[in-house]
Design a protein around this motif. Structure first.
Motif, short mmCIF file in Angstrom:
data_model
loop_
_atom_site.label_atom_id
_atom_site.label_comp_id
_atom_site.label_asym_id
_atom_site.label_seq_id
_atom_site.Cartn_x
_atom_site.Cartn_y
_atom_site.Cartn_z
N CYS A 45 -23.98 116.34 58.75
CA CYS A 45 -22.93 116.74 59.69
C CYS A 45 -21.57 116.23 59.22
CB CYS A 45 -23.31 116.24 61.07
SG CYS A 45 -22.35 117.01 62.37
N ASP A 46 -21.03 115.22 59.87
CA ASP A 46 -19.68 114.78 59.50
C ASP A 46 -19.62 113.33 59.04
OD1 ASP A 46 -20.24 113.83 62.03
OD2 ASP A 46 -18.18 113.95 62.72
N GLU A 47 -20.76 112.75 58.65
CA GLU A 47 -20.74 111.41 58.05
C GLU A 47 -21.33 111.54 56.64
OE1 GLU A 47 -19.59 109.40 60.31
OE2 GLU A 47 -20.52 109.85 62.25
N THR A 48 -20.62 110.97 55.65
CA THR A 48 -21.20 110.89 54.31
C THR A 48 -21.77 109.50 54.19
OG1 THR A 48 -19.25 112.13 53.59
CG2 THR A 48 -20.74 111.32 51.86
N SER A 49 -23.09 109.41 53.99
CA SER A 49 -23.70 108.08 53.96
C SER A 49 -24.71 107.97 52.81
CB SER A 49 -24.40 107.80 55.29
OG SER A 49 -25.01 106.53 55.27
N ALA A 50 -24.78 106.77 52.24
CA ALA A 50 -25.79 106.45 51.23
C ALA A 50 -26.32 105.06 51.57
CB ALA A 50 -25.19 106.48 49.84
N ALA A 51 -27.60 104.83 51.25
CA ALA A 51 -28.20 103.53 51.57
C ALA A 51 -29.31 103.22 50.59
CB ALA A 51 -28.77 103.54 52.99
N ILE A 52 -29.57 101.93 50.40
CA ILE A 52 -30.76 101.49 49.67
C ILE A 52 -31.58 100.67 50.64
CG2 ILE A 52 -31.65 100.11 47.74
CD1 ILE A 52 -28.98 100.73 46.27
N VAL A 53 -32.85 101.04 50.82
CA VAL A 53 -33.74 100.37 51.77
C VAL A 53 -35.02 99.97 51.05
CG1 VAL A 53 -35.09 100.65 53.90
CG2 VAL A 53 -32.76 101.56 53.78
N LYS A 54 -35.47 98.74 51.31
CA LYS A 54 -36.69 98.25 50.66
C LYS A 54 -37.89 98.40 51.60
CE LYS A 54 -38.25 94.26 48.06
NZ LYS A 54 -38.99 93.24 48.75
N ASP A 55 -38.96 98.98 51.10
CA ASP A 55 -40.22 99.15 51.82
C ASP A 55 -40.07 99.77 53.22
OD1 ASP A 55 -41.44 98.08 49.64
OD2 ASP A 55 -41.45 96.03 50.42
N GLY A 56 -39.09 100.63 53.38
CA GLY A 56 -38.93 101.37 54.64
C GLY A 56 -38.38 100.57 55.79
N LYS A 57 -38.11 99.29 55.60
CA LYS A 57 -37.64 98.50 56.75
C LYS A 57 -36.47 97.55 56.48
CE LYS A 57 -41.45 95.29 56.12
NZ LYS A 57 -42.73 94.86 56.61
N SER A 58 -36.25 97.14 55.23
CA SER A 58 -35.18 96.17 54.97
C SER A 58 -33.97 96.86 54.35
CB SER A 58 -35.66 95.07 54.03
OG SER A 58 -36.84 94.51 54.53
N ILE A 59 -32.86 96.86 55.07
CA ILE A 59 -31.64 97.50 54.54
C ILE A 59 -31.02 96.58 53.50
CG2 ILE A 59 -29.33 98.35 55.09
CD1 ILE A 59 -30.33 98.99 57.90
N VAL A 60 -30.90 97.10 52.27
CA VAL A 60 -30.22 96.35 51.21
C VAL A 60 -28.73 96.65 51.29
CG1 VAL A 60 -30.10 95.94 48.72
CG2 VAL A 60 -32.30 96.54 49.78
N SER A 61 -28.41 97.92 51.49
CA SER A 61 -27.01 98.34 51.62
C SER A 61 -26.98 99.69 52.34
CB SER A 61 -26.40 98.47 50.22
OG SER A 61 -25.11 98.98 50.31
N ASN A 62 -26.01 99.86 53.25
CA ASN A 62 -25.89 101.10 54.02
C ASN A 62 -24.41 101.39 54.21
OD1 ASN A 62 -26.70 103.31 55.67
ND2 ASN A 62 -26.55 102.07 57.53
N VAL A 63 -23.90 102.42 53.52
CA VAL A 63 -22.47 102.73 53.57
C VAL A 63 -22.27 104.07 54.29
CG1 VAL A 63 -20.41 103.22 52.19
CG2 VAL A 63 -22.01 101.42 51.47
N ILE A 64 -21.36 104.08 55.26
CA ILE A 64 -21.10 105.31 56.02
C ILE A 64 -19.60 105.60 55.98
CG2 ILE A 64 -21.28 106.45 58.28
CD1 ILE A 64 -23.41 104.25 59.00
N ALA A 65 -19.25 106.79 55.47
CA ALA A 65 -17.85 107.22 55.50
C ALA A 65 -17.74 108.27 56.60
CB ALA A 65 -17.44 107.81 54.16
N SER A 66 -17.06 107.90 57.69
CA SER A 66 -16.97 108.80 58.84
C SER A 66 -15.78 109.75 58.70
CB SER A 66 -16.82 107.98 60.12
OG SER A 66 -16.60 108.86 61.20
N GLN A 67 -15.99 111.00 59.16
CA GLN A 67 -14.89 111.98 59.15
C GLN A 67 -14.33 112.17 60.55
OE1 GLN A 67 -16.39 115.68 57.62
NE2 GLN A 67 -17.40 114.76 55.86
N VAL A 68 -14.74 111.32 61.50
CA VAL A 68 -14.43 111.59 62.91
C VAL A 68 -12.94 111.76 63.17
CG1 VAL A 68 -14.40 109.18 63.74
CG2 VAL A 68 -15.12 111.01 65.28
#
Ligand code: ZN
Length: 329
Positions: A10-33
């Motif tokens: 939709c209107d957020e560009t986001s990328a993330a690295i997550v370990k084993d489906g539960k631990s967020i290593v990095s989560n970046v969100i660029a909002s267009q709001v």
């Protein structure tokens, strides 16, 4: 297993690295709001162009934040639908190129399934079976999740989604876009809200929010020179009417089905009144992701992809966008 996920539905560009489906290593969100706020809603062409401008810097940021390299990534995940076609295409094509270039497995994820998996990114893991309420700008769905990959749709909105109703209600009251946060802010300190009707749609698990929106419109049209206090009271009445129905019908269905937990998901799940009411009223445990994980983000896509991947559901380079992708049987 470390998964790099991309979300551009939709209107957020986001990328993330997550370990084993539960631990967020990095989560970046660029909002267009802020870009779309001037138009009072999302403009699809503007959204896809913005994704093209931000996708590379956003992916670079997750690697920078995590200090990881591609050699330490085990799979690529991406939202394939539902969403805006032009926006989805940017993410899916980018993810495909990354998977091919780095010889990694590729997993296409249903965006709504992803929202549910935001609950797996918390310290306590959900217990199955559970009842999920997905509330966002495009959806108000009640989904029974019996096991990973098994989703049964019990009910949905018959007209406006909850988030869409908040946007339209805010516009009627002269409040800014996006409507949910604007209405929540306007209700602060209101002790005597006005009253609006609720559509209960008895004996179904469906919702309807267009009637309360019309009732709000009539209330505003009949009011001669509404002042700020009245607008706040009307906003509180509108929020109450939506929250009451979402909370009561979800708890009713969860109790009837005998599930272990209720899970909330989607952008509207970041509404404080909705969160507080679920915690106060539900006899069952309620899990609600942190507000930043309720709105669109790639970490939830990575978590969902992990469970798809370990059950052998990888995609290949033929993966395509499905803007109208359905969810739940
Ligand atoms: Zn979403």
């Amino acid at each position: 297993m470390r998964i790099l996920a991309i979300e551009t539905s939709c209107d957020e560009t986001s990328a993330a690295i997550v370990k084993d489906g539960k631990s967020i290593v990095s989560n970046v969100i660029a909002s267009q709001v802020e870009i779309h706020a001037r138009y009072g809603g999302i403009v699809p062409e503007v959204a896809s162009r913005q994704h093209m401008l931000t996708i590379v810097p956003v992916v670079e940021s997750v690697f920078k934040e995590s200090s990881l390299s591609f050699a330490e990534i085990d799979a690529i995940a991406v939202t394939k639908g539902p969403g805006l076609a032009g926006s989805l295409l940017v993410g899916v094509n980018f993810a495909k190129a990354l998977a091919i270039a780095n010889k990694l497995p590729l997993v296409g994820v249903n965006h709504l399934e992803g929202h549910i998996y935001a609950n797996w990114l918390q310290k306590d893991q959900p217990e199955l079976p559970c009842l999920c309420l997905i509330v966002s700008g495009g959806h108000s769905d009640l989904i029974l999740m019996e096991q990973h990959g098994s989703f049964r749709k019990l009910g949905c909105t018959r007209d406006d989604a909850a988030g869409e109703a908040f946007d339209k209600g805010a516009r009627i009251l002269g409040l800014p876009y996006p409507g949910g946060p604007a209405i929540q802010a306007a209700t602060k300190g209101v002790s005597t809200p006005l009253s609006l009707p609720r559509a209960w749609l008895k004996n179904t698990d469906d919702f309807s929010f267009s009637g309360v929106k019309t009732a709000l419109l009539h209330m505003v049209e009949e009011k001669i020179s509404p002042d700020e206090t009245w607008i706040k009271q009307a906003a509180a009445a509108f929020q109450n009417a939506i929250v009451d129905v979402l909370v009561a019908k979800t708890i009713q269905a969860a109790t009837r089905l005998g599930v272990k937990q209720i899970l909330l998901a989607g952008g509207v799940a970041s509404n404080n009144d909705l969160r507080d009411r679920f915690i106060a009223d539900s006899p069952l445990p309620v899990m609600i992701p942190a507000p930043i994980l309720c709105t669109d983000n790639a970490a939830m896509v990575a978590s969902c992809a992990y469970y798809r991947l370990i059950s052998g559901n990888a995609d290949d380079s033929k993966l395509d966008v499905i803007p109208g992708l359905a969810f739940g049987v």
